[in-house]
Design a protein around this motif. Structure first.
Motif, PDB file in Angstrom:
ATOM      1  N   LYS A  79      -9.695   4.282  -1.960  1.00 52.90           N
ATOM      2  CA  LYS A  79     -11.141   4.212  -1.696  1.00 52.90           C
ATOM      3  C   LYS A  79     -11.554   2.789  -1.322  1.00 52.90           C
ATOM      4  CE  LYS A  79     -12.711   8.125  -4.396  1.00 52.90           C
ATOM      5  NZ  LYS A  79     -13.558   8.588  -5.487  1.00 52.90           N
ATOM      6  N   LYS A  80     -11.039   1.815  -2.052  1.00 49.50           N
ATOM      7  CA  LYS A  80     -11.386   0.415  -1.813  1.00 49.50           C
ATOM      8  C   LYS A  80     -10.965  -0.038  -0.418  1.00 49.50           C
ATOM      9  CE  LYS A  80     -10.645  -4.186  -3.736  1.00 49.50           C
ATOM     10  NZ  LYS A  80      -9.903  -4.971  -4.703  1.00 49.50           N
ATOM     11  N   LYS A  81      -9.786   0.398   0.027  1.00 52.45           N
ATOM     12  CA  LYS A  81      -9.264  -0.020   1.328  1.00 52.45           C
ATOM     13  C   LYS A  81      -9.672   0.919   2.462  1.00 52.45           C
ATOM     14  CE  LYS A  81      -5.513  -2.732  -0.476  1.00 52.45           C
ATOM     15  NZ  LYS A  81      -5.908  -4.040  -0.048  1.00 52.45           N
ATOM     16  N   GLY A  82     -10.339   2.028   2.129  1.00 52.99           N
ATOM     17  CA  GLY A  82     -10.795   2.963   3.153  1.00 52.99           C
ATOM     18  C   GLY A  82      -9.665   3.661   3.885  1.00 52.99           C
ATOM     19  N   ILE A  83      -8.629   4.038   3.139  1.00 53.78           N
ATOM     20  CA  ILE A  83      -7.474   4.711   3.740  1.00 53.78           C
ATOM     21  C   ILE A  83      -7.284   6.091   3.114  1.00 53.78           C
ATOM     22  CG2 ILE A  83      -6.302   2.583   4.400  1.00 53.78           C
ATOM     23  CD1 ILE A  83      -4.587   2.865   1.893  1.00 53.78           C
ATOM     24  N   ARG A  84      -6.494   6.926   3.796  1.00 53.07           N
ATOM     25  CA  ARG A  84      -6.270   8.293   3.317  1.00 53.07           C
ATOM     26  C   ARG A  84      -4.830   8.570   2.934  1.00 53.07           C
ATOM     27  NH1 ARG A  84      -8.339  11.819   8.029  1.00 53.07           N
ATOM     28  NH2 ARG A  84      -7.154  10.242   9.117  1.00 53.07           N
ATOM     29  N   HIS A  85      -3.931   7.598   3.137  1.00 57.75           N
ATOM     30  CA  HIS A  85      -2.510   7.798   2.863  1.00 57.75           C
ATOM     31  C   HIS A  85      -1.926   6.564   2.186  1.00 57.75           C
ATOM     32  CE1 HIS A  85      -3.673   9.869   6.613  1.00 57.75           C
ATOM     33  NE2 HIS A  85      -3.023  10.879   6.079  1.00 57.75           N
ATOM     34  N   LEU A  86      -1.145   6.797   1.152  1.00 55.95           N
ATOM     35  CA  LEU A  86      -0.429   5.712   0.473  1.00 55.95           C
ATOM     36  C   LEU A  86       1.050   6.051   0.465  1.00 55.95           C
ATOM     37  CD1 LEU A  86      -2.383   4.918  -2.829  1.00 55.95           C
ATOM     38  CD2 LEU A  86      -1.993   3.368  -0.934  1.00 55.95           C
ATOM     39  N   LEU A  87       1.865   5.111   0.874  1.00 60.88           N
ATOM     40  CA  LEU A  87       3.299   5.324   0.791  1.00 60.88           C
ATOM     41  C   LEU A  87       3.771   4.931  -0.601  1.00 60.88           C
ATOM     42  CD1 LEU A  87       4.527   4.061   4.268  1.00 60.88           C
ATOM     43  CD2 LEU A  87       3.797   6.340   3.566  1.00 60.88           C
ATOM     44  N   VAL A  88       4.650   5.739  -1.147  1.00 61.75           N
ATOM     45  CA  VAL A  88       5.188   5.495  -2.484  1.00 61.75           C
ATOM     46  C   VAL A  88       6.599   4.946  -2.302  1.00 61.75           C
ATOM     47  CG1 VAL A  88       5.692   6.492  -4.735  1.00 61.75           C
ATOM     48  CG2 VAL A  88       3.820   7.435  -3.348  1.00 61.75           C
ATOM     49  N   THR A  89       6.800   3.728  -2.773  1.00 60.61           N
ATOM     50  CA  THR A  89       8.094   3.069  -2.604  1.00 60.61           C
ATOM     51  C   THR A  89       8.624   2.588  -3.952  1.00 60.61           C
ATOM     52  OG1 THR A  89       7.031   0.940  -2.171  1.00 60.61           O
ATOM     53  CG2 THR A  89       7.581   2.298  -0.252  1.00 60.61           C
ATOM     54  N   ASP A  90       9.935   2.452  -3.989  1.00 60.30           N
ATOM     55  CA  ASP A  90      10.618   1.941  -5.168  1.00 60.30           C
ATOM     56  C   ASP A  90      11.721   1.026  -4.652  1.00 60.30           C
ATOM     57  OD1 ASP A  90      11.489   1.566  -7.747  1.00 60.30           O
ATOM     58  OD2 ASP A  90      12.472   3.519  -7.918  1.00 60.30           O
ATOM     59  N   ASN A  91      11.617  -0.256  -4.937  1.00 59.82           N
ATOM     60  CA  ASN A  91      12.582  -1.242  -4.424  1.00 59.82           C
ATOM     61  C   ASN A  91      12.719  -1.144  -2.900  1.00 59.82           C
ATOM     62  OD1 ASN A  91      13.154  -2.252  -7.018  1.00 59.82           O
ATOM     63  ND2 ASN A  91      14.637  -0.633  -7.363  1.00 59.82           N
ATOM     64  N   SER A  92      11.587  -1.108  -2.219  1.00 62.79           N
ATOM     65  CA  SER A  92      11.505  -1.053  -0.758  1.00 62.79           C
ATOM     66  C   SER A  92      12.025   0.247  -0.144  1.00 62.79           C
ATOM     67  CB  SER A  92      12.246  -2.231  -0.109  1.00 62.79           C
ATOM     68  OG  SER A  92      11.680  -3.432  -0.537  1.00 62.79           O
ATOM     69  N   LYS A  93      12.353   1.234  -0.958  1.00 63.11           N
ATOM     70  CA  LYS A  93      12.830   2.521  -0.450  1.00 63.11           C
ATOM     71  C   LYS A  93      11.711   3.550  -0.557  1.00 63.11           C
ATOM     72  CE  LYS A  93      16.591   5.794  -0.820  1.00 63.11           C
ATOM     73  NZ  LYS A  93      17.125   5.897   0.480  1.00 63.11           N
ATOM     74  N   LEU A  94      11.487   4.277   0.522  1.00 64.94           N
ATOM     75  CA  LEU A  94      10.441   5.289   0.540  1.00 64.94           C
ATOM     76  C   LEU A  94      10.803   6.428  -0.400  1.00 64.94           C
ATOM     77  CD1 LEU A  94       7.782   6.226   1.903  1.00 64.94           C
ATOM     78  CD2 LEU A  94       9.215   7.422   3.574  1.00 64.94           C
ATOM     79  N   ARG A  95       9.904   6.732  -1.324  1.00 65.01           N
ATOM     80  CA  ARG A  95      10.110   7.817  -2.293  1.00 65.01           C
ATOM     81  C   ARG A  95       9.172   8.987  -2.058  1.00 65.01           C
ATOM     82  NH1 ARG A  95      14.999   6.796  -3.794  1.00 65.01           N
ATOM     83  NH2 ARG A  95      15.241   4.830  -4.867  1.00 65.01           N
ATOM     84  N   GLY A  96       8.028   8.712  -1.412  1.00 63.44           N
ATOM     85  CA  GLY A  96       7.074   9.786  -1.194  1.00 63.44           C
ATOM     86  C   GLY A  96       5.822   9.276  -0.515  1.00 63.44           C
TER      87      GLY A  96
END
Length: 137
Positions: A28-45
């Protein structure tokens, strides 16, 4: 036309153990609709505004607003994120990325290079590409 020309490189990411409420606030603060979920620079979701809408309780619930907020504060991003993420590379064509968005009925694609997140391309970016194409004619 390639994805690398239209992708957003300033990607907002969260860890899988981030509290869902904190992730929603960040979106909401950044006005975006998608967040990438990462763990140690690896995409998790990926977690989207739709995921948050779906996790909210029914208006018919007997829980008080305080109980609802308490429960939502305990929820972690990994519990609501989409784990099977469709991604593209910077060298993917805009046409192919658009087909993925359309056929899979999704709003964004993470952009990966050597399994590392380098950007995200959204429906809005596709509209910018279409406008550029139209104006070039």
């Amino acid at each position: 036309m390639l994805v690398k020309r239209y992708m957003q490189t300033k990607v907002v990411m969260v860890g899988p153990d981030e509290r869902a409420n904190a992730a929603l606030y960040m979106m909401k603060k950044k006005g975006i609709r998608h967040l990438l979920v990462t763990d140690n620079s690896k995409l998790r979701g990926i977690v989207t505004d739709r995921d948050f809408r779906l996790m909210r309780p029914s208006p018919a619930t007997s829980l008080s607003i305080y109980e609802v907020h308490y429960l939502l504060d305990k929820l972690k991003v990994k519990e609501i994120m989409t784990k099977k993420v469709i991604a593209v590379t910077p060298e993917t064509t805009i046409a192919e990325a658009s087909r993925l968005l359309l056929n899979r009925r999704i709003g964004a694609l993470p952009v990966l290079k050597d399994e590392k997140v380098v950007g995200i391309i959204t429906e809005t970016d596709m509209i910018r590409a279409l406008i550029d194409l139209e104006e070039a004619q």
